[in-house]
Scaffold this motif. Structure first.
Motif, short mmCIF file in Angstrom:
data_model
loop_
_atom_site.label_atom_id
_atom_site.label_comp_id
_atom_site.label_asym_id
_atom_site.label_seq_id
_atom_site.Cartn_x
_atom_site.Cartn_y
_atom_site.Cartn_z
N GLY A 135 1.09 -1.03 0.00
CA GLY A 135 0.13 0.47 0.04
C GLY A 135 0.60 1.19 0.24
O GLY A 135 -0.09 2.42 0.50
N TRP A 136 2.10 1.27 -0.18
CA TRP A 136 2.97 2.12 -0.54
C TRP A 136 2.70 3.93 -1.29
O TRP A 136 2.78 4.45 -1.09
CB TRP A 136 4.22 2.19 -0.89
CG TRP A 136 4.82 1.92 0.72
CD1 TRP A 136 4.86 0.07 1.07
CD2 TRP A 136 5.03 2.29 1.82
NE1 TRP A 136 5.94 -0.42 2.18
CE2 TRP A 136 5.86 1.18 3.07
CE3 TRP A 136 6.06 3.44 2.60
CZ2 TRP A 136 6.69 1.51 4.03
CZ3 TRP A 136 6.05 3.68 3.01
CH2 TRP A 136 6.73 2.75 4.50
N PHE A 137 1.37 2.97 -3.03
CA PHE A 137 1.40 3.75 -3.28
C PHE A 137 0.86 5.00 -3.15
O PHE A 137 0.88 6.13 -3.68
CB PHE A 137 0.72 2.62 -5.14
CG PHE A 137 0.31 3.86 -6.11
CD1 PHE A 137 1.37 4.24 -7.28
CD2 PHE A 137 -1.37 4.67 -5.92
CE1 PHE A 137 0.57 4.87 -7.63
CE2 PHE A 137 -1.88 5.14 -7.17
CZ PHE A 137 -0.99 5.54 -7.42
N TRP A 138 0.29 4.81 -2.24
CA TRP A 138 -0.99 6.21 -2.10
C TRP A 138 -0.28 7.52 -1.30
O TRP A 138 -0.83 8.60 -1.46
CB TRP A 138 -2.32 5.28 -1.41
CG TRP A 138 -3.46 4.44 -2.13
CD1 TRP A 138 -2.79 3.43 -1.49
CD2 TRP A 138 -4.07 4.79 -3.56
NE1 TRP A 138 -3.85 3.07 -2.66
CE2 TRP A 138 -4.41 3.29 -4.13
CE3 TRP A 138 -3.55 5.72 -3.63
CZ2 TRP A 138 -5.24 3.17 -5.21
CZ3 TRP A 138 -4.60 5.46 -4.94
CH2 TRP A 138 -5.07 3.81 -5.31
N PRO A 139 0.26 7.06 -0.75
CA PRO A 139 0.71 8.06 0.13
C PRO A 139 2.43 8.66 -0.89
O PRO A 139 2.46 10.17 -0.80
CB PRO A 139 1.69 6.86 1.69
CG PRO A 139 1.64 5.79 1.31
CD PRO A 139 0.80 5.81 0.42
N ASP A 140 2.48 7.52 -1.80
CA ASP A 140 3.82 7.92 -2.18
C ASP A 140 3.19 9.01 -3.77
O ASP A 140 3.79 9.73 -3.98
CB ASP A 140 4.20 6.24 -3.09
CG ASP A 140 5.56 5.98 -2.21
OD1 ASP A 140 5.89 6.58 -1.15
OD2 ASP A 140 5.57 5.07 -2.70
N LEU A 171 5.60 13.02 4.52
CA LEU A 171 5.42 11.41 4.59
C LEU A 171 6.35 10.94 4.17
O LEU A 171 6.21 9.31 4.12
CB LEU A 171 3.94 11.04 4.01
CG LEU A 171 2.75 11.96 5.06
CD1 LEU A 171 1.65 11.74 4.26
CD2 LEU A 171 2.39 10.81 5.86
N ARG A 172 6.68 11.27 3.35
CA ARG A 172 7.77 10.63 2.26
C ARG A 172 8.73 10.10 3.12
O ARG A 172 9.60 8.88 3.30
CB ARG A 172 8.53 11.46 1.66
CG ARG A 172 7.94 12.38 0.71
CD ARG A 172 8.40 13.49 -0.42
NE ARG A 172 8.54 14.20 -1.83
CZ ARG A 172 8.06 14.64 -2.13
NH1 ARG A 172 9.42 15.99 -1.43
NH2 ARG A 172 7.60 15.87 -3.13
N LEU A 173 8.89 10.85 4.41
CA LEU A 173 9.69 10.28 5.23
C LEU A 173 9.87 8.74 5.71
O LEU A 173 10.51 7.91 6.55
CB LEU A 173 10.85 10.70 6.72
CG LEU A 173 10.83 12.20 6.37
CD1 LEU A 173 11.03 13.46 8.13
CD2 LEU A 173 12.15 12.38 5.42
N VAL A 174 8.59 8.46 5.92
CA VAL A 174 7.39 7.19 6.52
C VAL A 174 8.24 6.03 4.89
O VAL A 174 8.55 4.50 5.14
CB VAL A 174 6.90 7.32 5.85
CG1 VAL A 174 6.01 5.41 6.52
CG2 VAL A 174 5.36 7.65 6.97
#
Length: 209
Positions: A135-140, A171-174
């Protein structure tokens, strides 16, 4: 002669279709997918992403809190960072991920899921599901949206909204969590070392902010 020419043309078209279908099937099987283990190019790209994360962590809070109008040079740097993370979204769609239910009988290649459809399904799953593996697409995607270009109001309310939305890029830092998981898997770092690294990074960022 005309009939013979038509036959030759039809054969060439059929051969071309088979070649196109063969390329598609090759891509569909995942033969073009990047296997992250011991991949020098992917390691170099990870270093570029880390550099972008460092710039985001250091420059973005300073820019939002203290700079009213972004200078041209800083604006170019911001767009270059956005470009890095936009490219990383495309790269992620083509990087194999480790199969979680692997068995001892699996070969080295079978430990990785290489099929593009399943890679996209995992990348576009519910955000941060499967223990932060999916699920990293959405925050990315959310962090590369140019909010300052979409909100064109000149009043104080619009100005404040843009500044708040620009902080969403933090949020990129995640992504550091994803990188730490990859390094733990491929380089054999212990959980103690990974935990210490996370604590040091979090402390330095907190002191800076």
């Amino acid at each position: 002669d005309a009939v013979a020419f038509d036959c030759v043309s039809q054969q060439q078209e059929n051969t071309s279709l088979r070649q196109d279908n063969g390329c598609f099937q090759t891509w569909w099987r995942g033969d073009y997918t990047i296997v992250p283990e011991h991949n020098l190019l992917l390691d170099v790209w990870d270093c570029i992403v880390i550099f972008g994360l460092l710039l985001t962590a250091i420059v973005l809070p300073f820019e939002v809190a203290l700079i009213k109008e972004t200078p041209l040079r800083l604006y170019i740097v911001d767009k270059a960072i956005d470009l890095i993370f936009t490219i990383d979204i495309v790269v992620t769609f083509n990087v194999a991920y480790i199969v979680t239910n692997e068995t001892a009988s699996m070969t080295h290649q079978e430990r990785f899921e290489r099929r593009p459809l399943l890679i996209a399904r995992q990348y576009m799953a519910f955000p941060f599901s499967d223990r932060f593996r999916a699920g990293w697409f959405w925050p990315d995607c959310f962090t590369v949206i140019p909010w300052e270009l979409l909100i064109t109001g000149t009043d104080t309310r619009s100005y404040r909204l843009v500044r708040i939305l620009r902080l969403v890029r933090m949020l990129r830092l995640v992504r550091v969590i994803k990188l730490f998981k990859r390094w733990h898997t491929y380089f054999g770092f212990s959980y103690a070392m990974m935990t210490i690294g996370k604590c040091i990074a979090a402390s330095l960022m907190a002191l800076h902010w």
